[in-house]
Motif scaffolding. Structure first.
Motif, PDB file in Angstrom:
ATOM      1  N   PRO A  41       3.491   4.450   5.819  1.00  0.00           N
ATOM      2  CA  PRO A  41       2.392   3.498   5.598  1.00  0.00           C
ATOM      3  C   PRO A  41       2.723   2.099   6.106  1.00  0.00           C
ATOM      4  N   SER A  42       1.828   1.544   6.920  1.00  0.00           N
ATOM      5  CA  SER A  42       2.065   0.218   7.490  1.00  0.00           C
ATOM      6  C   SER A  42       1.916  -0.885   6.453  1.00  0.00           C
ATOM      7  N   SER A  43       1.324  -0.576   5.296  1.00  0.00           N
ATOM      8  CA  SER A  43       1.116  -1.588   4.255  1.00  0.00           C
ATOM      9  C   SER A  43       2.326  -1.752   3.338  1.00  0.00           C
ATOM     10  N   LEU A  44       3.373  -0.958   3.562  1.00  0.00           N
ATOM     11  CA  LEU A  44       4.556  -1.062   2.711  1.00  0.00           C
ATOM     12  C   LEU A  44       5.215  -2.435   2.861  1.00  0.00           C
ATOM     13  N   PRO A  45       5.713  -3.006   1.757  1.00  0.00           N
ATOM     14  CA  PRO A  45       6.517  -4.231   1.870  1.00  0.00           C
ATOM     15  C   PRO A  45       7.782  -3.934   2.686  1.00  0.00           C
ATOM     16  N   PRO A  46       8.388  -4.955   3.296  1.00  0.00           N
ATOM     17  CA  PRO A  46       9.520  -4.729   4.205  1.00  0.00           C
ATOM     18  C   PRO A  46      10.670  -3.916   3.611  1.00  0.00           C
ATOM     19  N   LEU A  47      11.020  -4.164   2.339  1.00  0.00           N
ATOM     20  CA  LEU A  47      12.138  -3.430   1.743  1.00  0.00           C
ATOM     21  C   LEU A  47      11.830  -1.941   1.658  1.00  0.00           C
ATOM     22  N   GLN A  76     -13.395  -4.874 -10.160  1.00  0.00           N
ATOM     23  CA  GLN A  76     -12.172  -4.341  -9.566  1.00  0.00           C
ATOM     24  C   GLN A  76     -12.474  -3.432  -8.388  1.00  0.00           C
ATOM     25  N   THR A  77     -11.588  -3.480  -7.399  1.00  0.00           N
ATOM     26  CA  THR A  77     -11.710  -2.657  -6.197  1.00  0.00           C
ATOM     27  C   THR A  77     -10.525  -1.705  -6.100  1.00  0.00           C
ATOM     28  N   SER A  78     -10.604  -0.804  -5.143  1.00  0.00           N
ATOM     29  CA  SER A  78      -9.478   0.120  -4.942  1.00  0.00           C
ATOM     30  C   SER A  78      -8.191  -0.649  -4.679  1.00  0.00           C
ATOM     31  N   LYS A  79      -8.284  -1.720  -3.889  1.00  0.00           N
ATOM     32  CA  LYS A  79      -7.089  -2.502  -3.556  1.00  0.00           C
ATOM     33  C   LYS A  79      -6.522  -3.200  -4.783  1.00  0.00           C
ATOM     34  N   SER A  80      -7.376  -3.851  -5.571  1.00  0.00           N
ATOM     35  CA  SER A  80      -6.873  -4.584  -6.737  1.00  0.00           C
ATOM     36  C   SER A  80      -6.287  -3.641  -7.776  1.00  0.00           C
ATOM     37  N   VAL A  81      -6.919  -2.489  -7.969  1.00  0.00           N
ATOM     38  CA  VAL A  81      -6.402  -1.534  -8.949  1.00  0.00           C
ATOM     39  C   VAL A  81      -5.104  -0.895  -8.452  1.00  0.00           C
ATOM     40  N   ALA A  82      -5.022  -0.635  -7.142  1.00  0.00           N
ATOM     41  CA  ALA A  82      -3.784  -0.088  -6.581  1.00  0.00           C
ATOM     42  C   ALA A  82      -2.625  -1.058  -6.781  1.00  0.00           C
ATOM     43  N   GLU A  83      -2.901  -2.352  -6.624  1.00  0.00           N
ATOM     44  CA  GLU A  83      -1.860  -3.361  -6.871  1.00  0.00           C
ATOM     45  C   GLU A  83      -1.463  -3.374  -8.346  1.00  0.00           C
ATOM     46  N   ASN A  84      -2.450  -3.224  -9.230  1.00  0.00           N
ATOM     47  CA  ASN A  84      -2.148  -3.133 -10.662  1.00  0.00           C
ATOM     48  C   ASN A  84      -1.298  -1.903 -10.962  1.00  0.00           C
ATOM     49  N   LEU A  85      -1.592  -0.810 -10.259  1.00  0.00           N
ATOM     50  CA  LEU A  85      -0.830   0.420 -10.450  1.00  0.00           C
ATOM     51  C   LEU A  85       0.639   0.213 -10.098  1.00  0.00           C
ATOM     52  N   LEU A  86       0.892  -0.519  -9.017  1.00  0.00           N
ATOM     53  CA  LEU A  86       2.276  -0.832  -8.644  1.00  0.00           C
ATOM     54  C   LEU A  86       2.955  -1.658  -9.731  1.00  0.00           C
TER      55      LEU A  86
END
Length: 274
Positions: A148-154, A38-48
């Motif tokens: 944050p530029s990584s936010l989904p559009p909504l 697991q990476t920071s990105k994958s765990v952050a997605e799991n956190l969401l």
């Protein structure tokens, strides 16, 4: 095999330390291959994902579910801290010290002599400290540089509108927001009926309608992502109920049986109101 025995703890400190220990063991060379990958990105997605699962349990007023999902939220947050520590970026203790220091600094009305009389004044004070004390300012050429530029559009639309509101550029009354939604819907219909060479204008008008709807949701005090999440879940539940009824009554789900499907849909909705 790692020799470890779980023990129920009686204090917050001991419970958090046990979670930290387990996460570190899972990430160790003798631990779990999946956890090590697991990476920071994958765990952050799991956190969401876990956060939305917690929201589901809150909506259902399911306390055991809330307890379980909050534990999962803490697990993923601890996993992120562990990954950063492994990379020698910073330690868990440093991250916790920083957030505690920030909370004290941003609450001078609690921990010092500043005075506020409303939650609105709290927000103004909070933003003033972020800008004037912590130096967290927008770039000269981009007012939204701290969104944050990584936010989904909504979520991006919601954050853009919230940031604009902070400088007072907002509708004075909800009637104006509703009128804007109606205006954007009218423009969508006009673009749909008068397309010339491409679908670009219609797509833009649809985007404006979505943006205005997000604005209305925000203005009324709701999070648009949570509101849409609830509607998605309602549609899933209703259509799954229709799906079960259709199987029970041998009604095929296709274009040739729309009338029967509509009857089943009304039956499902009527059952919800009983």
């Amino acid at each position: 095999m790692i020799d470890f025995t779980f023990e129920k703890k009686d204090s917050l400190q001991d419970a958090l330390m046990q979670l930290h220990t387990i996460v570190a063991l899972l990430r160790s060379k003798d631990g779990c291959p999946w956890d090590r990958e697991q990476t920071s990105k994958s765990v952050a997605e799991n956190l969401l994902d876990e956060t939305y699962e917690y929201i589901d349990e809150v909506i259902k007023h399911d306390l055991p579910g809330q307890k379980e999902e909050l534990g999962d939220v803490l697990l993923n947050a601890m996993m992120l801290l562990e990954i950063q520590e492994e990379q020698d970026d910073f330690s868990v203790v440093q991250a916790l010290n920083d957030v505690c220091e920030k909370l004290i600094r941003r609450h001078p009305h609690v921990f010092s002599t500043a005075e506020v009389s409303s939650s609105g004044e709290v927000i103004d004070l909070w933003n003033s400290i972020k800008t004037n004390v912590e130096g967290k300012q927008s770039k000269d050429d981009d007012f939204f540089s701290r969104v944050p530029s990584s936010l989904p559009p909504l979520e991006m639309a919601n954050e853009i509108q919230k940031k604009i509101r902070k400088v007072g550029f907002d509708w004075p009354h909800v009637d104006g927001v509703i009128e804007k939604v109606e205006e954007e819907l009218s423009e969508v219909l006009q673009a749909k009926d008068h397309q010339v060479n491409s679908d670009e204008d219609l797509e833009m008008e649809l985007g404006d309608l979505l943006f205005a709807t997000v604005n209305l949701t925000r203005f009324l005090g709701y999070n648009p992502s949570v509101a849409l999440h609830r509607s998605n879940q309602k549609m899933r539940d209703r259509f799954n109920a229709l799906y079960q009824l259709a199987k029970k009554k041998d009604v095929p789900l296709d274009q040739d049986h729309l009338d029967e499907m509509d009857q089943l849909w009304q039956e499902v909705k009527s059952e919800e109101t009983r």
